[in-house]
Design an enzyme around this catalytic site. Structure first.
Site, PDB file in Angstrom:
ATOM      1  N   TYR A  13       0.855  -1.186   0.000  1.00  0.00           N
ATOM      2  CA  TYR A  13       0.000   0.000   0.000  1.00  0.00           C
ATOM      3  C   TYR A  13       0.884   1.226   0.000  1.00  0.00           C
ATOM      4  O   TYR A  13       1.932   1.245   0.651  1.00  0.00           O
ATOM      5  CB  TYR A  13      -0.853  -0.039   1.271  1.00  0.00           C
ATOM      6  CG  TYR A  13      -1.799   1.124   1.477  1.00  0.00           C
ATOM      7  CD1 TYR A  13      -2.875   1.333   0.621  1.00  0.00           C
ATOM      8  CD2 TYR A  13      -1.650   1.986   2.562  1.00  0.00           C
ATOM      9  CE1 TYR A  13      -3.767   2.381   0.835  1.00  0.00           C
ATOM     10  CE2 TYR A  13      -2.541   3.031   2.783  1.00  0.00           C
ATOM     11  CZ  TYR A  13      -3.596   3.222   1.911  1.00  0.00           C
ATOM     12  OH  TYR A  13      -4.483   4.250   2.127  1.00  0.00           O
ATOM     13  N   ASP A  33      -6.432   9.978  -1.860  1.00  0.00           N
ATOM     14  CA  ASP A  33      -7.150  11.014  -1.104  1.00  0.00           C
ATOM     15  C   ASP A  33      -8.529  11.305  -1.722  1.00  0.00           C
ATOM     16  O   ASP A  33      -9.284  10.397  -1.988  1.00  0.00           O
ATOM     17  CB  ASP A  33      -6.296  12.286  -1.014  1.00  0.00           C
ATOM     18  CG  ASP A  33      -5.120  12.137  -0.037  1.00  0.00           C
ATOM     19  OD1 ASP A  33      -5.041  11.107   0.655  1.00  0.00           O
ATOM     20  OD2 ASP A  33      -4.278  13.047   0.026  1.00  0.00           O
ATOM     21  N   CYS A  72      -6.656  13.166   8.176  1.00  0.00           N
ATOM     22  CA  CYS A  72      -6.619  11.752   8.555  1.00  0.00           C
ATOM     23  C   CYS A  72      -8.015  11.307   8.963  1.00  0.00           C
ATOM     24  O   CYS A  72      -8.708  12.020   9.687  1.00  0.00           O
ATOM     25  CB  CYS A  72      -5.625  11.544   9.695  1.00  0.00           C
ATOM     26  SG  CYS A  72      -5.842   9.965  10.546  1.00  0.00           S
TER      27      CYS A  72
HETATM   28  C1  LIG Z   1      -5.099   5.138   5.629  1.00  0.00           C
HETATM   29  C2  LIG Z   1      -4.706   6.579   5.671  1.00  0.00           C
HETATM   30  O1  LIG Z   1      -5.568   7.305   4.824  1.00  0.00           O
HETATM   31  C3  LIG Z   1      -3.290   6.764   5.102  1.00  0.00           C
HETATM   32  O2  LIG Z   1      -3.045   7.824   4.512  1.00  0.00           O
HETATM   33  O3  LIG Z   1      -2.466   5.875   5.299  1.00  0.00           O
HETATM   34  C4  LIG Z   1      -4.716   7.200   7.100  1.00  0.00           C
HETATM   35  C5  LIG Z   1      -3.883   6.431   8.097  1.00  0.00           C
HETATM   36  C6  LIG Z   1      -3.546   7.181   9.368  1.00  0.00           C
HETATM   37  O4  LIG Z   1      -3.395   8.424   9.341  1.00  0.00           O
HETATM   38  O5  LIG Z   1      -3.369   6.523  10.390  1.00  0.00           O
HETATM   39  C7  LIG Z   1      -6.166   7.348   7.541  1.00  0.00           C
HETATM   40  O6  LIG Z   1      -6.742   6.399   8.100  1.00  0.00           O
HETATM   41  O7  LIG Z   1      -6.743   8.428   7.289  1.00  0.00           O
HETATM   42 MG   LIG Z   2      -4.780   8.722   3.645  1.00  0.00          MG
END
Ligand SMILES: C[C@](O)(C(=O)O)[C@H](CC(=O)O)C(=O)O
Ligand SMILES: [Mg+2]
Length: 301
Positions: free
Chosen positions: A48, A91, A126
């Site tokens: 990822y 995003d 986030c």
């Molecule tokens: C999954 C996520 O979008 C990411 O950018 O990795 C984040 C992870 C995090 O900030 O812990 C999210 O959950 O928004």
């Molecule tokens: Mg993210």
């Protein structure tokens, strides 16, 4: 050497096949291309590229400051060196539905296996922070339809993330997820669910593959792989785990180095030169032309 032999089309089919298997895929977030090679070497199903990690890598917060071209260029550095399918965090799609469409094409060109788009407003944050806002359901559906239509490889995975649980509640988040599937999403990422029962409710309500975000220090419990498999989830995501681990070790190491004036005490915690060389495939470069490349290490390195 230099790059993987696996084509982007093969990696996309690989991800589709793995998702269709019904078993739980374990997907850690890579923190750089080298760590993506390690994710592959240690037997994970995919890797990822986290928006939070890509931003943090640039010393930036995860509030939508990075651009689609910037992350596509970075993504290509990962996909070039691993045969694993890679899923990227796109995003909000970086603007209007037309921007989301362009983002899909940039990510296809970067050799990725898929991406997820979320329904937050810009500037995003986030998913585990308070104070989020989401766009209207129809606005997100437009985003997704534009993205699905822009896709040139039908195997490129289009995942929709909904952040609505924290804003509008679980039922609204489920309704959105269903609408997003109708708009063309192949899979759903329900963000920041609160407990096992909510994960189960989402599974009951949605037919497409589901991702469980097991990010640390967030709003969701860290459910184990066996639990997620039993709940019928398809992907267990560990988006920022490697960055947090690495930065914890880096910070401790810097403090020890500053205090001791030598890194002697840190040696047992370091990846040895031999393992690094193994990961980078030095032997293959040596075999390519042994008259030019001789990387034999002294024993014990
Ligand atoms: C999954 C996520 O979008 C990411 O950018 O990795 C984040 C992870 C995090 O900030 O812990 C999210 O959950 O928004
Ligand atoms: Mg993210």
């Amino acid at each position: 050497m230099l790059h993987t032999r696996t084509t982007a089309a093969e990696r996309r089919r690989d991800l589709r096949t793995k998702l269709a298997s019904g078993r739980l895929l374990r997907v850690p977030g890579a923190l750089n291309p080298l760590s993506a090679k390690l994710i592959e070497d240690t037997g994970f199903d995919a890797c990822y590229l986290s928006g939070a990690v890509l931003a943090a890598d640039l010393g930036l917060p995860d509030i939508g400051l990075t651009t689609s071209t910037e992350i596509a260029a970075r993504a290509q550095q990962f996909t070039r060196v691993t045969g694993l399918p890679a899923l990227i965090d796109a995003d909000t799609g970086f603007g209007e539905p037309m921007n989301a469409a362009r983002t899909v094409q940039l990510m296809e060109d970067a050799g990725l296996a898929g991406l997820h788009l979320e329904d937050q407003v810009n500037p995003k944050r986030c998913g585990h922070l308070d104070g989020k806002a989401v766009v209207e359901r129809e606005e997100m559906a437009r985003r997704l339809r534009a993205a699905a239509d822009a896709r040139r490889d039908p195997d490129f995975l289009l995942m929709a993330r909904t952040d609505a649980r924290s804003v509008e509640g679980l039922d609204a988040a489920i309704d959105r997820a269903r609408a997003y599937v109708d708009a063309g999403a192949d899979a759903i990422f329900p963000e920041a669910l609160r407990g096992e029962a909510e994960f189960a409710a989402f599974r009951d309500a949605v037919d497409v593959p589901l991702l469980a975000n097991m990010t640390e220090f967030g709003k969701s419990p860290l459910l184990g792989a066996a639990t997620l498999e039993r709940l019928g989830y398809n992907i267990a995501l560990y988006p920022v785990t490697l960055l947090r681990l690495a930065m914890g070790a880096v910070e401790d190491g810097l403090r020890t180095l500053a205090a001791d004036g030598t890194q002697e005490a840190l040696l047992p915690r370091m990846q040895p030169r031999s393992r690094l060389y193994e990961l980078l495939g030095y032997d293959q470069y040596a075999a390519f032309d042994s008259s030019v490349h001789d990387f034999t290490l002294p024993p014990g390195d």
